[in-house]
Write an enzyme that holds these catalytic residues in place. Structure first.
Site, mmCIF file in Angstrom:
data_model
loop_
_atom_site.group_PDB
_atom_site.id
_atom_site.type_symbol
_atom_site.label_atom_id
_atom_site.label_comp_id
_atom_site.label_asym_id
_atom_site.label_seq_id
_atom_site.Cartn_x
_atom_site.Cartn_y
_atom_site.Cartn_z
ATOM 1 N N ASP A 173 -108.378 62.983 43.058
ATOM 2 C CA ASP A 173 -107.180 64.618 42.580
ATOM 3 C C ASP A 173 -108.263 65.823 42.917
ATOM 4 O O ASP A 173 -107.832 66.185 41.463
ATOM 5 C CB ASP A 173 -106.904 64.095 41.846
ATOM 6 N N GLU A 217 -96.592 62.955 45.307
ATOM 7 C CA GLU A 217 -96.825 63.578 44.466
ATOM 8 C C GLU A 217 -97.943 65.201 45.130
ATOM 9 O O GLU A 217 -98.426 65.078 45.988
ATOM 10 C CB GLU A 217 -97.532 62.541 44.259
#
Length: 322
Positions: A17, A201
């Site tokens: 991420d 997402e």
């Protein structure tokens, strides 16, 4: 970073991420700040460098650690660093435990603030939960400014819609408070968004070529993970779902040429020339994962230059090639 001029290798190992920010301070000095999920999911760390290529050698500074108990005491995921309205903000998701309820973890979104001009100095203040008005699993918040308005963009579960999460947008009153009701921009609907899990997402925003682009990630976090794209004209209203066009096909997938699997959860930053766009994402270099992919630490940060087509659309290329 490159073993071969064309083949990518990880820039930073075991950092998922990834979020890279290029910031120019009041004295005109440009620096890069990097944060990401750490494999232990227990803290938020920052790195600062003058040149992004130096990030592997930068010493991380731990700016926040999870408490031992409470609603934000487990599974610290996907921090992002943003400079908004004269202060630094870190947005992240956290859960009260590692318990899965109704097929999902129990994450909510939170914010930290640092009033220092340098996010590597000063104190980080915990501002609490960023309340979307919907009390369900949510994560992966980012912010962006458009025509003088600050917006919040994130992923959240709707109990009436199958799957894990959809993408939502809302205007912000402050950098940690929303000013209006959320609007859904995208939900998992195509086959490539629904492999393993139904997921949208990890949104990231890019302004270029007269458009606003939102990249996002879909499917399970294994080799099926892939990136999609939304876009609108820069004169349009981002709160109107009709403003946005969604690509029916993914824009970045497991590399067909290199051992780079499941690219996703990206961010964008500018290269040192202040113009060329860097594409920052995580991916794995093998597929033989034992157990749940969530607990596998080997999602690595990759960085490459983003290309452009003749009609002004981003060209993400091959996840394994520069």
């Amino acid at each position: 970073m490159l073993d071969d001029p064309q083949v990518l290798t990880p820039l930073i190992p075991q950092r998922a991420d990834p979020h890279l920010t290029r910031h120019v301070d009041g004295d005109g000095r440009a620096r890069y700040f990097f944060t990401a999920s750490v494999p232990e999911y227990d803290r938020i760390e920052l790195r600062a460098v003058d040149a992004w290529q130096d990030l592997p050698r930068a010493t991380p500074r731990v700016v926040w650690r999870k408490p031992d108990a409470g609603r934000w005491s487990e599974l610290i995921w996907a921090p992002e660093l943003h400079f908004r309205q004269g202060a630094w903000y870190l947005y992240f998701a956290a859960a009260p435990s590692r318990e899965i309820v109704g097929g999902l973890f129990q994450h909510r979104m939170y914010a930290l603030r640092n009033r220092s001009p340098d996010p590597m100095a000063g104190d980080w203040e915990f501002l609490g939960q960023v309340d979307t008005g919907i009390d369900t699993f949510c994560l992966d918040a980012t912010t962006f400014e458009h025509r003088g308005q600050l917006y919040y963009l994130w992923a959240q579960k709707d109990l009436a819609i199958p799957g894990n999460s959809n993408l939502y947008i809302a205007p912000m009153r402050t950098p940690w408070q929303l000013a209006g009701a959320p609007v859904m921009l995208s939900r998992p609907e195509f086959d490539w968004e629904c492999r393993g899990f139904l997921v949208n997402e990890g949104p990231s925003v890019l302004h270029s070529h007269g458009k606003v682009f939102i990249s996002y990630s879909a499917s399970a976090t294994d080799e099926n993970y892939a990136m999609g794209l939304l876009w609108m004209d820069e004169a349009a209203d981002p709160m109107d779902p009709a403003s946005w066009t969604k690509s029916p096909v993914p824009v970045l997938t497991t590399s067909p040429t290199q051992p780079v699997f499941g690219p996703g959860h990206n961010s964008f930053a500018l290269d040192e020339d202040g113009r060329t766009v860097l594409l920052v994402y995580h991916a794995r270099t093998y597929t033989e994962i034992v157990g749940d992919p969530l607990w596998n630490p080997d999602r690595h940060t990759f960085v490459k230059h983003l290309g452009w087509t003749a009609d002004g659309m981003p060209d993400f290329g091959d996840a394994g090639l520069a």
